[in-house]
Design an enzyme around this catalytic site. Structure first.
Site, PDB file in Angstrom:
ATOM      1  N   HIS A  14      83.930  31.776  54.685  1.00  0.00           N
ATOM      2  CA  HIS A  14      82.560  31.897  55.048  1.00  0.00           C
ATOM      3  C   HIS A  14      82.913  33.243  56.029  1.00  0.00           C
ATOM      4  O   HIS A  14      83.481  32.625  56.803  1.00  0.00           O
ATOM      5  CB  HIS A  14      81.195  31.630  55.610  1.00  0.00           C
ATOM      6  CG  HIS A  14      80.870  29.731  54.633  1.00  0.00           C
ATOM      7  ND1 HIS A  14      79.986  30.208  54.070  1.00  0.00           N
ATOM      8  CD2 HIS A  14      81.055  28.545  54.391  1.00  0.00           C
ATOM      9  CE1 HIS A  14      79.135  29.076  53.423  1.00  0.00           C
ATOM     10  NE2 HIS A  14      80.520  28.068  53.401  1.00  0.00           N
ATOM     11  N   HIS A  48      86.161  28.331  49.087  1.00  0.00           N
ATOM     12  CA  HIS A  48      86.032  29.581  50.235  1.00  0.00           C
ATOM     13  C   HIS A  48      85.454  29.552  51.093  1.00  0.00           C
ATOM     14  O   HIS A  48      85.348  28.809  51.783  1.00  0.00           O
ATOM     15  CB  HIS A  48      84.084  29.709  49.320  1.00  0.00           C
ATOM     16  CG  HIS A  48      82.820  28.797  49.456  1.00  0.00           C
ATOM     17  ND1 HIS A  48      82.792  27.301  48.632  1.00  0.00           N
ATOM     18  CD2 HIS A  48      82.245  28.367  50.656  1.00  0.00           C
ATOM     19  CE1 HIS A  48      82.304  27.024  49.068  1.00  0.00           C
ATOM     20  NE2 HIS A  48      81.536  26.965  49.886  1.00  0.00           N
ATOM     21  N   ARG A  79      78.483  38.697  48.358  1.00  0.00           N
ATOM     22  CA  ARG A  79      77.805  38.316  49.570  1.00  0.00           C
ATOM     23  C   ARG A  79      76.904  36.365  49.346  1.00  0.00           C
ATOM     24  O   ARG A  79      76.525  36.448  48.128  1.00  0.00           O
ATOM     25  CB  ARG A  79      76.426  38.973  50.106  1.00  0.00           C
ATOM     26  CG  ARG A  79      76.613  40.016  50.505  1.00  0.00           C
ATOM     27  CD  ARG A  79      75.331  41.262  50.544  1.00  0.00           C
ATOM     28  NE  ARG A  79      76.129  42.931  50.749  1.00  0.00           N
ATOM     29  CZ  ARG A  79      76.904  43.125  51.579  1.00  0.00           C
ATOM     30  NH1 ARG A  79      77.521  42.659  53.302  1.00  0.00           N
ATOM     31  NH2 ARG A  79      77.331  44.327  51.633  1.00  0.00           N
ATOM     32  N   ASN A 126      84.670  24.767  54.322  1.00  0.00           N
ATOM     33  CA  ASN A 126      83.545  23.719  54.555  1.00  0.00           C
ATOM     34  C   ASN A 126      84.603  22.751  53.446  1.00  0.00           C
ATOM     35  O   ASN A 126      85.100  23.161  52.515  1.00  0.00           O
ATOM     36  CB  ASN A 126      82.447  23.493  54.230  1.00  0.00           C
ATOM     37  CG  ASN A 126      81.529  23.748  55.382  1.00  0.00           C
ATOM     38  OD1 ASN A 126      82.117  23.747  56.346  1.00  0.00           O
ATOM     39  ND2 ASN A 126      80.457  24.613  55.301  1.00  0.00           N
ATOM     40  N   GLU A 141      78.996  22.244  49.743  1.00  0.00           N
ATOM     41  CA  GLU A 141      78.163  21.531  48.357  1.00  0.00           C
ATOM     42  C   GLU A 141      78.452  22.394  46.998  1.00  0.00           C
ATOM     43  O   GLU A 141      78.356  22.023  45.855  1.00  0.00           O
ATOM     44  CB  GLU A 141      76.945  23.087  48.878  1.00  0.00           C
ATOM     45  CG  GLU A 141      76.510  22.707  49.837  1.00  0.00           C
ATOM     46  CD  GLU A 141      74.701  24.049  50.310  1.00  0.00           C
ATOM     47  OE1 GLU A 141      74.582  24.683  50.009  1.00  0.00           O
ATOM     48  OE2 GLU A 141      74.099  23.472  51.256  1.00  0.00           O
ATOM     49  N   VAL A 142      79.072  23.788  47.126  1.00  0.00           N
ATOM     50  CA  VAL A 142      79.867  24.515  45.848  1.00  0.00           C
ATOM     51  C   VAL A 142      81.694  23.667  46.289  1.00  0.00           C
ATOM     52  O   VAL A 142      82.836  23.930  47.026  1.00  0.00           O
ATOM     53  CB  VAL A 142      79.846  25.588  45.815  1.00  0.00           C
ATOM     54  CG1 VAL A 142      80.733  26.393  44.927  1.00  0.00           C
ATOM     55  CG2 VAL A 142      78.867  26.040  45.719  1.00  0.00           C
TER      56      VAL A 142
HETATM   57  P1  DGP Z   1      79.692  25.523  51.653  1.00  0.00           P
HETATM   58  O1  DGP Z   1      78.665  25.443  52.438  1.00  0.00           O
HETATM   59  O2  DGP Z   1      80.293  25.676  52.123  1.00  0.00           O
HETATM   60  O3  DGP Z   1      80.048  25.232  50.286  1.00  0.00           O
HETATM   61  O4  DGP Z   1      78.727  26.774  51.374  1.00  0.00           O
HETATM   62  C1  DGP Z   1      78.100  27.203  49.569  1.00  0.00           C
HETATM   63  C2  DGP Z   1      77.479  28.605  49.683  1.00  0.00           C
HETATM   64  O5  DGP Z   1      77.361  29.102  48.576  1.00  0.00           O
HETATM   65  C3  DGP Z   1      76.085  28.437  50.156  1.00  0.00           C
HETATM   66  O6  DGP Z   1      76.143  29.189  52.008  1.00  0.00           O
HETATM   67  C4  DGP Z   1      75.219  29.663  49.369  1.00  0.00           C
HETATM   68  C5  DGP Z   1      76.466  29.939  48.790  1.00  0.00           C
HETATM   69  N1  DGP Z   1      76.156  29.797  47.218  1.00  0.00           N
HETATM   70  C6  DGP Z   1      75.679  29.099  46.327  1.00  0.00           C
HETATM   71  N2  DGP Z   1      75.981  29.578  44.606  1.00  0.00           N
HETATM   72  C7  DGP Z   1      75.205  30.217  44.974  1.00  0.00           C
HETATM   73  C8  DGP Z   1      75.428  31.650  43.975  1.00  0.00           C
HETATM   74  O7  DGP Z   1      74.889  30.991  43.208  1.00  0.00           O
HETATM   75  N3  DGP Z   1      75.756  32.894  44.132  1.00  0.00           N
HETATM   76  C9  DGP Z   1      75.844  33.090  45.959  1.00  0.00           C
HETATM   77  N4  DGP Z   1      76.339  34.296  45.803  1.00  0.00           N
HETATM   78  N5  DGP Z   1      75.514  31.982  46.933  1.00  0.00           N
HETATM   79  C10 DGP Z   1      75.841  31.176  46.319  1.00  0.00           C
END
Ligand code: DGP
Length: 115
Positions: free
Chosen positions: A101, A99, A28, A86, A94-95
């Protein structure tokens, strides 16, 4: 340095994992944008879609199989859901660990707002 998602995959940091196998982990999102917001992540660190190679084809395909299973498990397969990836700055990535979504559980509206 392992990515934050690699640390989740290895169990080093906690997350609400809904599915895991030897190729893919789903958990999640920490900041959900919909009643169902799950991230489907290859266990292998691939920074962005731009870094995908032919060797990753099986894993990337498997992400869709897992998305389908998770959607069923979360009860949104019939009502509908959105899959989104993304890539880089303009998409607000961001990460930097690839991944997908999975959003669902409410009407999600149009895909993008025209600007
Ligand atoms: P993006 O913008 O596509 O890189 O989305 C990164 C998503 O990752 C964002 O919706 C928040 C989620 N996220 C970031 N850090 C963590 C974490 O430590 N745990 C979880 N469960 N989600 C995270």
């Amino acid at each position: 340095m392992p990515t934050i998602f690699s640390k989740i995959i290895s169990g080093e940091i906690p997350a609400d994992i809904v599915y895991q196998d030897d190729q893919v982990t789903a958990f999640r999102d920490v900041d959900p944008k919909a009643p169902v917001h799950i991230l489907i992540v290859p266990n292998k660190e691939i920074p962005t879609v731009n870094d995908v190679t032919p060797d990753d084809e099986q894993t990337i395909g498997h992400m869709f199989v897992v998305a389908k299973l998770v959607a069923e498990k979360e009860g949104v397969a019939q009502s509908g859901y959105r899959l989104m990836l993304n890539c880089n700055r303009d998409a607000n990535q961001e990460v930097f660990h690839l991944h997908m979504h999975l959003f669902g559980g409410r009407p999600l509206g149009p895909m993008l707002v025209r600007k």
